[in-house]
Structure formats: structure tokens, C-alpha cells
Scaffold this motif. Structure first.
Motif, PDB file in Angstrom:
ATOM      1  N   GLN B   6      94.658  12.924 -49.643  1.00 56.36           N
ATOM      2  CA  GLN B   6      93.239  12.624 -49.852  1.00 56.36           C
ATOM      3  C   GLN B   6      92.932  11.211 -49.385  1.00 56.36           C
ATOM      4  O   GLN B   6      93.714  10.292 -49.582  1.00 56.36           O
ATOM      5  CB  GLN B   6      92.908  12.764 -51.338  1.00 56.36           C
ATOM      6  CG  GLN B   6      91.458  12.551 -51.707  1.00 56.36           C
ATOM      7  CD  GLN B   6      91.157  12.873 -53.156  1.00 56.36           C
ATOM      8  OE1 GLN B   6      91.958  13.519 -53.843  1.00 56.36           O
ATOM      9  NE2 GLN B   6      90.007  12.460 -53.636  1.00 56.36           N
ATOM     10  N   SER B  19      78.164  10.196 -49.435  1.00 58.57           N
ATOM     11  CA  SER B  19      79.570   9.921 -49.729  1.00 58.57           C
ATOM     12  C   SER B  19      80.398  11.050 -49.123  1.00 58.57           C
ATOM     13  O   SER B  19      80.076  12.229 -49.306  1.00 58.57           O
ATOM     14  CB  SER B  19      79.801   9.856 -51.241  1.00 58.57           C
ATOM     15  OG  SER B  19      78.956   8.904 -51.849  1.00 58.57           O
ATOM     16  N   ILE B  21      84.431  12.412 -48.734  1.00 57.95           N
ATOM     17  CA  ILE B  21      85.838  12.312 -49.122  1.00 57.95           C
ATOM     18  C   ILE B  21      86.582  13.439 -48.416  1.00 57.95           C
ATOM     19  O   ILE B  21      86.117  14.579 -48.400  1.00 57.95           O
ATOM     20  CB  ILE B  21      86.006  12.436 -50.646  1.00 57.95           C
ATOM     21  CG1 ILE B  21      85.142  11.392 -51.363  1.00 57.95           C
ATOM     22  CG2 ILE B  21      87.473  12.274 -51.035  1.00 57.95           C
ATOM     23  CD1 ILE B  21      85.066  11.585 -52.869  1.00 57.95           C
ATOM     24  N   SER B  74      86.516  18.772 -46.927  1.00 53.09           N
ATOM     25  CA  SER B  74      85.888  17.527 -47.336  1.00 53.09           C
ATOM     26  C   SER B  74      84.740  17.790 -48.311  1.00 53.09           C
ATOM     27  O   SER B  74      84.168  18.871 -48.334  1.00 53.09           O
ATOM     28  CB  SER B  74      85.374  16.759 -46.121  1.00 53.09           C
ATOM     29  OG  SER B  74      84.435  17.532 -45.411  1.00 53.09           O
ATOM     30  N   THR B 107      89.993   9.706 -55.296  1.00 55.83           N
ATOM     31  CA  THR B 107      89.107   8.727 -54.671  1.00 55.83           C
ATOM     32  C   THR B 107      88.187   8.145 -55.725  1.00 55.83           C
ATOM     33  O   THR B 107      87.482   8.881 -56.412  1.00 55.83           O
ATOM     34  CB  THR B 107      88.257   9.367 -53.558  1.00 55.83           C
ATOM     35  OG1 THR B 107      89.111   9.855 -52.527  1.00 55.83           O
ATOM     36  CG2 THR B 107      87.259   8.359 -52.985  1.00 55.83           C
ATOM     37  N   LEU B 109      84.946   6.552 -56.441  1.00 54.59           N
ATOM     38  CA  LEU B 109      83.638   6.374 -55.810  1.00 54.59           C
ATOM     39  C   LEU B 109      82.760   5.465 -56.664  1.00 54.59           C
ATOM     40  O   LEU B 109      82.604   5.695 -57.863  1.00 54.59           O
ATOM     41  CB  LEU B 109      82.941   7.725 -55.633  1.00 54.59           C
ATOM     42  CG  LEU B 109      81.477   7.668 -55.157  1.00 54.59           C
ATOM     43  CD1 LEU B 109      81.397   7.103 -53.747  1.00 54.59           C
ATOM     44  CD2 LEU B 109      80.828   9.054 -55.218  1.00 54.59           C
TER      45      LEU B 109
END
Lengths: 110, 113
Positions: B6, B19, B21, B74, B107, B109
Motif C-alpha cells: 500500500q 485523495s 491511495i 485504488s 495510509t 490521511l
């Protein structure tokens, strides 16, 4: 709503102690899981269970054992706690997909 | 060996921005790809999930894009809000029985107001 309850939010233990982390789910789910969460490593599976008295090793079982005597309860056991087992521990359950998580136990081993 | 990779590890976005990821997997037997959202002091909660027979799934401001040939998927968060600030995990599993999940690294954020 599914509820997965972990008995302690924070726990501090000493090196060499035997530590029990308890998890209870209220939805009669057959599958239960124990993960540890560490920054940068995500969640890693320690042990899981598909049924009462049944257990399977996950990716990082060393230093841990589990017990599942009743369907709703899944216990994680640190036989002799070490400092490298300081972590956040998460329990989850599911009947299939998806998994439902408890809010975790932050365990510190001094 | 991490079977689900990731990126990025952390992400800062302005309010109203997008956003993104990303995750990549190795095991072609994976057939279920969920994303989990975790707020401080809480356990991860399922956000959205996709199976490999579709290329995109949208739920409100959250969209999963899936590329089977590249073994990548994603999460896109449109019109990001400060309330979206959390840790996001991608994951993958095989089959429905038991459904043990393999997670990405996560992740963090942050959406600035």
C-alpha cells in the motif's frame, strides 16, 4: 449491529508474565480472528478460529496461543510476555465477509 | 512477505481535494478486496469493497478502481473533508469461508480545512 468487545482498552504487563486478552462477539459468528497492528506494518494475523475448540495459525503465531471454549469468546494468550509484543491487538469476527473489529487493546510490556 | 503493498504511507490533502491511495497484490487467487477506515481509538470499519469481476465501484464520495491485469486497486475519495482524516487499509482475501484478510501497511490521511 454487530458488537465485538475486547475486555481491556489499555493493559500494562511485565516481561515474563502470562497475559490474557479476551474478545467476545454477540452475533453467533463462527469465525474469529486476532491481529496485531504496528505502525508501517498494517494488521498482521496472529491466529484465527473457524469453530469452537478449533484454531489455525496466522502469519505471526510465534509467542502466542489462543483458546476458544465457547463460540462467542476467543482469547489470545501471551505465554511469556516480551517487550517486542508491545502493540495494539485487534479482535475480529465474521460469518463470511466482511470482518467486524473490536476497538483494540493497547498492550505495553515493560 | 507482504502480499499486499500500500502507498503512500501518509497523505495530506486540502479540503475539497481528491485523495488517492494505491494498493498492489501478488496472489492472483485473491477474489475480494475491501477497504477499511480506522479513526483513532477505534477498530477498523469496512468502508467499501470490490470483487475482481468489476473495474469500478462507487459509494457516495468513495470509489474503488480495480485493474486485474496490473494486480492493482485504488481508493479515491472525492471532495475530501476533514472528517475523512483517518487511517485507511486495503486488504484482500480468498473465498468466503473464514475469509482471512491480508492487509496493506496503511495510509494516514490528513485533510486540512
Amino acid at each position: 449491529d454487530v458488537k465485538v468487545t475486547q475486555s481491556s482498552r489499555y493493559l500494562v504487563k511485565r516481561t515474563g508474565e502470562k497475559v490474557f486478552l479476551e474478545c467476545v462477539q454477540d452475533m453467533d459468528h463462527e469465525n474469529m480472528f486476532w491481529y496485531r497492528q504496528d505502525p508501517g506494518l498494517g494488521l498482521r494475523l496472529i491466529y484465527f478460529s473457524y469453530d469452537v475448540k478449533m484454531k489455525e495459525k496466522g502469519d505471526i503465531p510465534e509467542g502466542y496461543s489462543v483458546s476458544r471454549e465457547k463460540k462467542e469468546r476467543f482469547s489470545l494468550i501471551l505465554e511469556s510476555a516480551s517487550t517486542n509484543q508491545t502493540s495494539m491487538y485487534l479482535c475480529a469476527s465474521n460469518p463470511g465477509r466482511p470482518q467486524h473489529f473490536g476497538d483494540g487493546t493497547r498492550l505495553s510490556i515493560l | 512477505q507482504q502480499q499486499v503493498k500500500q502507498s503512500p504511507q501518509s497523505l495530506i490533502v486540502q479540503k475539497g481535494g481528491i485523495s488517492i491511495i494505491n494498493c498492489a497484490y501478488e496472489n492472483t487467487a485473491f477474489d475480494y478486496f475491501p477497504w477499511y477506515q480506522q479513526f483513532p481509538g477505534k477498530g477498523p470499519a469496512l468502508l467499501i469493497a470490490i470483487r475482481p469481476d468489476v473495474s469500478e465501484k462507487k459509494e457516495g464520495r468513495f470509489t474503488i478502481s480495480f485493474n486485474k491485469s496490473a494486480k492493482q486497486f485504488s481508493l479515491h475519495i472525492m471532495d475530501s473533508q476533514p472528517g475523512d482524516s483517518a487511517t485507511y487499509f486495503c486488504a484482500a482475501s480468498i473465498g468466503t469461508s473464514g475469509s482471512r484478510l491480508t492487509f496493506g501497511e496503511g495510509t494516514q490521511l490528513t485533510v486540512n480545512p
